[in-house]
Design a protein around this motif. Sequence first.
Motif, mmCIF file in Angstrom:
data_model
loop_
_atom_site.group_PDB
_atom_site.id
_atom_site.type_symbol
_atom_site.label_atom_id
_atom_site.label_comp_id
_atom_site.label_asym_id
_atom_site.label_seq_id
_atom_site.Cartn_x
_atom_site.Cartn_y
_atom_site.Cartn_z
ATOM 1 N N UNK A 149 -5.629 -5.256 13.316
ATOM 2 C CA UNK A 149 -5.359 -5.066 11.894
ATOM 3 C C UNK A 149 -3.923 -4.597 11.686
ATOM 4 N N UNK A 150 -3.339 -5.038 10.592
ATOM 5 C CA UNK A 150 -1.988 -4.636 10.201
ATOM 6 C C UNK A 150 -1.995 -4.485 8.688
ATOM 7 N N UNK A 151 -1.921 -3.246 8.225
ATOM 8 C CA UNK A 151 -2.053 -2.945 6.798
ATOM 9 C C UNK A 151 -0.763 -2.308 6.289
ATOM 10 N N UNK A 152 -0.208 -2.881 5.225
ATOM 11 C CA UNK A 152 0.981 -2.291 4.591
ATOM 12 C C UNK A 152 0.531 -1.331 3.490
ATOM 13 N N UNK A 153 1.181 -0.192 3.421
ATOM 14 C CA UNK A 153 0.802 0.848 2.464
ATOM 15 C C UNK A 153 2.039 1.317 1.705
ATOM 16 N N UNK B 162 -1.901 -1.530 -1.386
ATOM 17 C CA UNK B 162 -2.302 -1.821 -0.020
ATOM 18 C C UNK B 162 -2.416 -3.329 0.176
ATOM 19 N N UNK B 163 -2.067 -3.779 1.335
ATOM 20 C CA UNK B 163 -2.213 -5.187 1.672
ATOM 21 C C UNK B 163 -2.137 -5.349 3.165
ATOM 22 N N UNK B 164 -2.664 -6.453 3.672
ATOM 23 C CA UNK B 164 -2.611 -6.618 5.119
ATOM 24 C C UNK B 164 -3.484 -7.750 5.610
#
Length: 225
Positions: A74-78, A179-181
């Motif tokens: 998983x790779x989540x941008x915050x 949030x996105x990823x």
Amino acid sequence: MNVCQKLGIVSGSLSFAVVSQCFSVQAATLTQTYTVDMGSQPLNSSMNVVLPKFNSLLGTLLKAYVTVRSTVNNSVSITPLTGDFTGTAATNASIAVNIPLLKVDPNLTLNVLASPPEMKIASGGTGSVSGSASGVVSKSYDSQQSLSALSGCDGDTFIAGLMTTGFTQILGSPVRGSFGGKVVANTMVSAIYEYEPVPEPMTAVGTFVAAGMGLWWKKRGGKKG
């Protein structure tokens, strides 16, 4: 269908992967393994896996296993909107396999938790929280019903349904933000067969010759007496 290929259906598109095959020897039994690499698939998707059945001409099937291995990335941008963010983004994933022909016990499920280390992201800035986790689960089959269902002629196959589900949860303070990823699962499915091989022709001939010589020697000894 060539047994060295699998047909996968994902969101209406066709995908192909190579089935690898290997043999190993264990005492009086042989082990045959077929593995399908499903590659990288997004969570909350489904596909079909086609695996070869055991070729009953090779011998007597004693036990079968179905094994699922998966790595969840998983790779989540915050982007925090109110104050600095300190926390992580944990993904709970479930990789479920259903084999319809095994009517008594068709389901096999692997649960994987990917929980990256905590990190701090300044208010108004954007950071990426990334992590991965791997797992493996296997189920054995030795009932006559299951072994019969998994056996066939050379080239026979069976279909397993593979479904990946899960969700990512933002853990930390504050939780308000953008949030996105992307979360994907890299999965391999294996069919493993343990079997007793058919005796080689020369071995069988040798057995009969030895038995015949034994009888001849016994009769010869009787005549001398």
